[in-house]
Design an enzyme around this catalytic site. Structure first.
Site, PDB file in Angstrom:
ATOM      1  N   ASP A 230       0.842  -1.188   0.000  1.00 26.99           N
ATOM      2  CA  ASP A 230       0.000   0.000   0.000  1.00 26.99           C
ATOM      3  C   ASP A 230       0.877   1.238   0.000  1.00 26.99           C
ATOM      4  O   ASP A 230       1.980   1.247   0.583  1.00 26.99           O
ATOM      5  CB  ASP A 230      -0.917  -0.009   1.220  1.00 26.99           C
ATOM      6  CG  ASP A 230      -2.008  -1.072   1.124  1.00 26.99           C
ATOM      7  OD1 ASP A 230      -2.224  -1.589   0.012  1.00 26.99           O
ATOM      8  OD2 ASP A 230      -2.625  -1.380   2.164  1.00 26.99           O
ATOM      9  N   ASP A 232       0.528   4.038   1.471  1.00 21.26           N
ATOM     10  CA  ASP A 232       0.566   4.838   2.703  1.00 21.26           C
ATOM     11  C   ASP A 232       1.305   4.145   3.842  1.00 21.26           C
ATOM     12  O   ASP A 232       1.213   4.578   4.996  1.00 21.26           O
ATOM     13  CB  ASP A 232      -0.856   5.184   3.151  1.00 21.26           C
ATOM     14  CG  ASP A 232      -1.730   3.951   3.351  1.00 21.26           C
ATOM     15  OD1 ASP A 232      -1.236   2.816   3.142  1.00 21.26           O
ATOM     16  OD2 ASP A 232      -2.916   4.109   3.696  1.00 21.26           O
ATOM     17  N   TRP A 292     -13.560  -1.587  -0.042  1.00 24.47           N
ATOM     18  CA  TRP A 292     -12.560  -1.809   0.996  1.00 24.47           C
ATOM     19  C   TRP A 292     -12.801  -3.124   1.727  1.00 24.47           C
ATOM     20  O   TRP A 292     -13.924  -3.443   2.104  1.00 24.47           O
ATOM     21  CB  TRP A 292     -12.601  -0.657   1.998  1.00 24.47           C
ATOM     22  CG  TRP A 292     -11.591  -0.796   3.108  1.00 24.47           C
ATOM     23  CD1 TRP A 292     -10.300  -0.405   3.095  1.00 24.47           C
ATOM     24  CD2 TRP A 292     -11.831  -1.408   4.376  1.00 24.47           C
ATOM     25  NE1 TRP A 292      -9.694  -0.728   4.287  1.00 24.47           N
ATOM     26  CE2 TRP A 292     -10.619  -1.343   5.091  1.00 24.47           C
ATOM     27  CE3 TRP A 292     -12.956  -2.001   4.961  1.00 24.47           C
ATOM     28  CZ2 TRP A 292     -10.496  -1.849   6.371  1.00 24.47           C
ATOM     29  CZ3 TRP A 292     -12.828  -2.519   6.238  1.00 24.47           C
ATOM     30  CH2 TRP A 292     -11.599  -2.430   6.940  1.00 24.47           C
ATOM     31  N   GLU A 295     -10.151  -8.702   0.718  1.00 29.85           N
ATOM     32  CA  GLU A 295      -9.237  -9.376  -0.225  1.00 29.85           C
ATOM     33  C   GLU A 295      -8.018  -9.959   0.488  1.00 29.85           C
ATOM     34  O   GLU A 295      -7.506 -11.018   0.106  1.00 29.85           O
ATOM     35  CB  GLU A 295      -8.818  -8.419  -1.343  1.00 29.85           C
ATOM     36  CG  GLU A 295      -7.738  -7.419  -1.006  1.00 29.85           C
ATOM     37  CD  GLU A 295      -8.252  -6.229  -0.208  1.00 29.85           C
ATOM     38  OE1 GLU A 295      -7.416  -5.398   0.213  1.00 29.85           O
ATOM     39  OE2 GLU A 295      -9.480  -6.114  -0.002  1.00 29.85           O
ATOM     40  N   ASP A 296      -7.541  -9.298   1.553  1.00 29.51           N
ATOM     41  CA  ASP A 296      -6.382  -9.821   2.280  1.00 29.51           C
ATOM     42  C   ASP A 296      -6.695 -11.155   2.941  1.00 29.51           C
ATOM     43  O   ASP A 296      -5.864 -12.072   2.943  1.00 29.51           O
ATOM     44  CB  ASP A 296      -5.932  -8.815   3.341  1.00 29.51           C
ATOM     45  CG  ASP A 296      -5.460  -7.506   2.725  1.00 29.51           C
ATOM     46  OD1 ASP A 296      -4.914  -7.542   1.614  1.00 29.51           O
ATOM     47  OD2 ASP A 296      -5.659  -6.451   3.356  1.00 29.51           O
ATOM     48  N   MET A 322       1.815   4.519   9.185  1.00 33.29           N
ATOM     49  CA  MET A 322       0.823   4.774   8.145  1.00 33.29           C
ATOM     50  C   MET A 322       0.576   6.275   8.045  1.00 33.29           C
ATOM     51  O   MET A 322       0.446   6.966   9.064  1.00 33.29           O
ATOM     52  CB  MET A 322      -0.488   4.044   8.447  1.00 33.29           C
ATOM     53  CG  MET A 322      -1.611   4.370   7.471  1.00 33.29           C
ATOM     54  SD  MET A 322      -3.161   3.510   7.843  1.00 33.29           S
ATOM     55  CE  MET A 322      -2.745   1.880   7.213  1.00 33.29           C
ATOM     56  N   HIS A 325      -4.994   9.566   6.788  1.00 36.55           N
ATOM     57  CA  HIS A 325      -5.823  10.101   5.708  1.00 36.55           C
ATOM     58  C   HIS A 325      -7.265   9.667   5.934  1.00 36.55           C
ATOM     59  O   HIS A 325      -7.547   8.710   6.672  1.00 36.55           O
ATOM     60  CB  HIS A 325      -5.339   9.597   4.348  1.00 36.55           C
ATOM     61  CG  HIS A 325      -5.365   8.092   4.222  1.00 36.55           C
ATOM     62  ND1 HIS A 325      -6.452   7.396   3.785  1.00 36.55           N
ATOM     63  CD2 HIS A 325      -4.411   7.150   4.503  1.00 36.55           C
ATOM     64  CE1 HIS A 325      -6.182   6.098   3.775  1.00 36.55           C
ATOM     65  NE2 HIS A 325      -4.951   5.928   4.222  1.00 36.55           N
ATOM     66  N   ARG A 327     -10.886   8.130   4.540  1.00 39.51           N
ATOM     67  CA  ARG A 327     -11.200   7.047   3.615  1.00 39.51           C
ATOM     68  C   ARG A 327     -11.482   7.630   2.239  1.00 39.51           C
ATOM     69  O   ARG A 327     -12.153   8.644   2.074  1.00 39.51           O
ATOM     70  CB  ARG A 327     -12.406   6.253   4.109  1.00 39.51           C
ATOM     71  CG  ARG A 327     -12.685   5.001   3.244  1.00 39.51           C
ATOM     72  CD  ARG A 327     -13.840   4.199   3.813  1.00 39.51           C
ATOM     73  NE  ARG A 327     -13.551   3.734   5.163  1.00 39.51           N
ATOM     74  CZ  ARG A 327     -12.808   2.677   5.448  1.00 39.51           C
ATOM     75  NH1 ARG A 327     -12.258   1.995   4.464  1.00 39.51           N
ATOM     76  NH2 ARG A 327     -12.606   2.322   6.690  1.00 39.51           N
TER      77      ARG A 327
END
Length: 386
Positions: A230, A232, A292, A295-296, A322, A325, A327
């Site tokens: 990712d 971030d 969101w 998937e992980d 991280m 931020h 969403r």
């Protein structure tokens, strides 16, 4: 009277005996000298004929090679006929000049398993302005497209770093600022690929990662390790080596947003790594997780179902910060994610790298990364069956 001796009118008889004795001795000496000269002559004749025979054999070989050289002037001009760049032409075909071997590159030693230039714990902050020009100046060894190869050793792997992306330019600058120096200190041969989802439809992280896997291999078929990160997330310790091992690797095991703890045992999010063989073994990542989450966990199930296990670094080394931020728009939580996770065993064979569909709109090689903008379609208007 005895011949050679004096008569009655000459000297005494003793004088005659002495002369006879001296004459016999002189005769023997002369015979010995004559025999020695004859022996010397015979030895000289033998040596002469031996040397003559050697010279005759040499000139015989030389004259036998002469006609063959006359047929091939290129070969006769070179004293060493066995050189690989001197090739006799075939019968009936014109002679093709062979290229001279160029200078050979120096053979570099293998890169060490524990790179000596690592510094350990890093201070990571996101408050200073970070223009791309500054990042580029800080990394002069990084080539166009975000490619890098250590100049002093040969890495065991070629690593493709894949970043799913949309509207995160601010985060990308920090990621490039911190990760390029880390990856260089880790003595990696790597390339950075930003997979940018076109349009404003619902975001699909896992499908973008599948696209990155395929597009990176199109550019360089030698990639054998894939790091999925990712944009971030920045590691806080450069001893967290971005390499692939015998088992799939989960790098981001202790994020600050989770209190530097693993949120649950099956968590595989943030930053992970799989070898090419491991990625193909699980049929890549799922393409049907729009929005969101989920998937992980599906990827974790795929790894478990194929008999592999997750490897992780020490929790003191696998720490990440991280970038805070809000969403993203069009990346709302997927309401179907829990149902899909339960059906991974049924869907993983039909949904994955073999079924991904997309269209590449643009490939742009920037000084620090390769940007690939793709159209991955849009989610179905109805919930797909598990």
């Amino acid at each position: 009277w005895v011949s050679g001796c004096p008569g009655p009118l000459d000297g005494p008889v003793a004088t005659c005996g002495m002369s006879r004795l001296l004459g016999g001795t002189l005769e023997r000496v002369c015979k010995a000298v004559l025999l020695l000269c004859l022996l010397h002559f015979l030895v000289a004749v033998i040596l002469y004929f031996d040397v003559y025979a050697q010279h005759l054999a040499f000139f015989t070989r030389f004259s036998a090679r002469g006609p063959a050289r006359a047929l091939h002037p290129a070969a006769s001009s070179n004293s060493n006929c066995s050189r690989p760049n001197t090739t006799a032409p075939s019968s009936g075909l014109p002679e093709v000049p062979s290229a001279r071997p160029g200078p050979t590159a120096p053979v570099l030693p293998p890169c060490p398993d524990s790179p000596p230039g690592l510094v350990g714990r890093l201070l990571i902050e996101f408050t200073s302005p970070m223009p791309l020009e500054r990042v580029q100046r800080e990394n002069p060894g990084v080539l166009l497209g975000g490619r890098y190869t250590p100049p002093d050793c040969t890495p065991a792997q070629t690593v493709a770093v894949i970043i799913p992306f949309r509207h995160r330019e601010h985060h990308l600058r920090y990621w490039l600022h911190y990760l390029h120096p880390i990856l260089r200190r880790q003595r990696l041969r790597y390339g950075v690929y930003v997979i940018n989802q076109h349009g404003e439809d619902t975001f699909n992280r896992a499908k973008l990662l599948n696209v990155g896997f395929l597009e990176a291999l199109k550019e360089d078929a030698t990639y054998d390790c894939f790091i999925f990160s990712d944009v971030d997330l920045v590691p806080m310790d450069d001893r967290n080596l971005y390499r692939c091992g015998d088992q799939p690797r989960h790098f981001a095991i202790a994020m600050d947003k989770f209190g530097f703890r693993l949120p649950y045992a099956g968590y595989f999010g943030g930053v992970s790594g799989l070898s090419k063989a491991q990625f193909l073994r699980i049929n890549g990542f799922p393409n049907e997780y729009w929005g969101w989450g989920g998937e992980d966990d599906d990827i974790f199930n795929r790894i478990s179902l194929t008999g592999m296990k997750i490897s992780r670094p020490d929790i003191r080394i696998g720490r990440y910060r991280m970038i805070k931020h809000d969403r993203d728009k069009h990346n709302e939580p997927n309401p179907q994610r829990f149902t899909k996770i339960q059906n991974t065993k049924l869907t993983m064979k039909r949904d994955g790298i073999g079924s991904v569909r997309y269209q590449v709109l643009e490939v742009s090689r920037q000084p620090l990364f390769t940007n690939i903008t793709v159209d991955i379609g849009r989610p179905p208007s109805w919930p797909p069956r598990g």
